[in-house]
Motif scaffolding. Structure first.
Motif, PDB file in Angstrom:
ATOM      1  N   PHE A 110      11.192 -67.744 115.216  1.00 48.06           N
ATOM      2  CA  PHE A 110      12.308 -66.647 115.034  1.00 48.06           C
ATOM      3  C   PHE A 110      12.434 -66.417 113.453  1.00 48.06           C
ATOM      4  O   PHE A 110      12.713 -65.184 112.899  1.00 48.06           O
ATOM      5  N   GLU A 111      12.331 -67.582 112.627  1.00 43.54           N
ATOM      6  CA  GLU A 111      12.629 -67.136 111.015  1.00 43.54           C
ATOM      7  C   GLU A 111      11.395 -66.293 110.646  1.00 43.54           C
ATOM      8  O   GLU A 111      11.416 -65.439 109.884  1.00 43.54           O
ATOM      9  N   ALA A 112      10.163 -66.571 111.135  1.00 43.50           N
ATOM     10  CA  ALA A 112       8.991 -65.948 110.792  1.00 43.50           C
ATOM     11  C   ALA A 112       9.071 -64.483 110.868  1.00 43.50           C
ATOM     12  O   ALA A 112       8.667 -63.632 110.404  1.00 43.50           O
ATOM     13  N   GLU A 113       9.694 -64.178 112.105  1.00 46.60           N
ATOM     14  CA  GLU A 113       9.553 -62.710 112.643  1.00 46.60           C
ATOM     15  C   GLU A 113      10.888 -61.935 112.267  1.00 46.60           C
ATOM     16  O   GLU A 113      10.860 -60.908 112.205  1.00 46.60           O
ATOM     17  N   HIS A 114      11.942 -62.749 111.442  1.00 47.61           N
ATOM     18  CA  HIS A 114      13.081 -61.923 110.795  1.00 47.61           C
ATOM     19  C   HIS A 114      13.183 -62.232 109.349  1.00 47.61           C
ATOM     20  O   HIS A 114      14.319 -62.312 108.838  1.00 47.61           O
ATOM     21  N   ALA A 115      11.860 -62.654 108.825  1.00 44.84           N
ATOM     22  CA  ALA A 115      11.804 -63.207 107.286  1.00 44.84           C
ATOM     23  C   ALA A 115      12.478 -61.927 106.505  1.00 44.84           C
ATOM     24  O   ALA A 115      13.041 -62.072 105.544  1.00 44.84           O
ATOM     25  N   ASP A 116      11.796 -60.841 106.577  1.00 46.16           N
ATOM     26  CA  ASP A 116      12.166 -59.786 105.449  1.00 46.16           C
ATOM     27  C   ASP A 116      12.153 -58.317 106.481  1.00 46.16           C
ATOM     28  O   ASP A 116      11.174 -57.584 106.313  1.00 46.16           O
TER      29      ASP A 116
END
Length: 210
Positions: A110-116
């Motif tokens: 989730f964090e990788a897909e919503h990082a920026d």
């Protein structure tokens, strides 16, 4: 998964009641149901339960001859080895429906897909706290349709905004559909409601990104 994926962006964690509703929906739609953890469903969904008409011929599971045999008559043993025509597909489509985010599971994904994603957040009007990925296990035309309709059904229960990657040239078509919230990423991503997904499925140019 080998088929297309759609993402449902959520403004807040799913409540226990919403999770129960999602579980009930998935169990009701599925011919095979496995909840590997709360909010992570490994299922098979008959497309008819999504409102897709089954147009297969009555003998769709008839054995078919090997092309290499030409017109040669195959014996029963060889016919048995050949099996069923894979092009006459089973309409019980495999899916993973996965709730992701802090406290839910798959946090790193989730964090990788919503990082920026400042542009997407500006269009959404919120920063997603969680997401649900709907991923098809196959990549046929029927799987693209079923992915969009299953995602819309999930959104009817839990809300959220769908995020769909676009193919080259699709942005101008998608922009005119009902339920579109916005187009981002230089015309490579569409954000929209369940209404948008259902309208998109009905358009001749419909195709998801694998």
């Amino acid at each position: 998964m080998s088929g297309p994926t759609l993402v449902i962006e959520l403004a807040e964690p799913l409540s226990p009641a919403a999770l129960r509703q999602l579980r009930a929906l998935m169990a009701g739609l599925s011919s095979r149901f496995d909840e590997e953890r709360p909010g992570f469903f490994d299922v098979n969904v008959p497309v008819e339960r999504l409102g897709v008409e089954d147009r297969r011929e009555k003998d769709w599971r008839k054995p078919f001859p090997l092309p290499l045999l030409d017109n040669t008559m195959a014996d029963e043993g060889l016919t048995a080895l050949v099996g069923f025509n894979p092009q006459r597909e089973d309409r019980r489509r495999p899916f993973l429906v996965c709730l992701m985010g802090p406290g839910a599971g798959d946090e790193s994904t989730f964090e990788a897909e919503h990082a920026d994603e400042p542009e997407a957040e500006a269009v959404l009007g919120f920063r997603p706290t969680h997401a649900v990925n709907v991923s098809a296990g196959c990549n046929g035309e029927i799987d693209h349709v079923a992915t969009a309709l299953l995602t819309a059904a999930v959104m009817d229960v839990i809300g959220g905004v769908a995020k769909a990657e676009l193919l080259d040239g699709q942005a101008s078509v998608v922009a005119g559909l009902p339920g579109v919230v916005g187009i981002t990423d230089d015309d490579w991503t569409a954000l929209g409601t369940a209404e948008f997904l259902r309208a998109w499925v009905g358009h001749p140019a419909f195709r998801l990104v694998k």
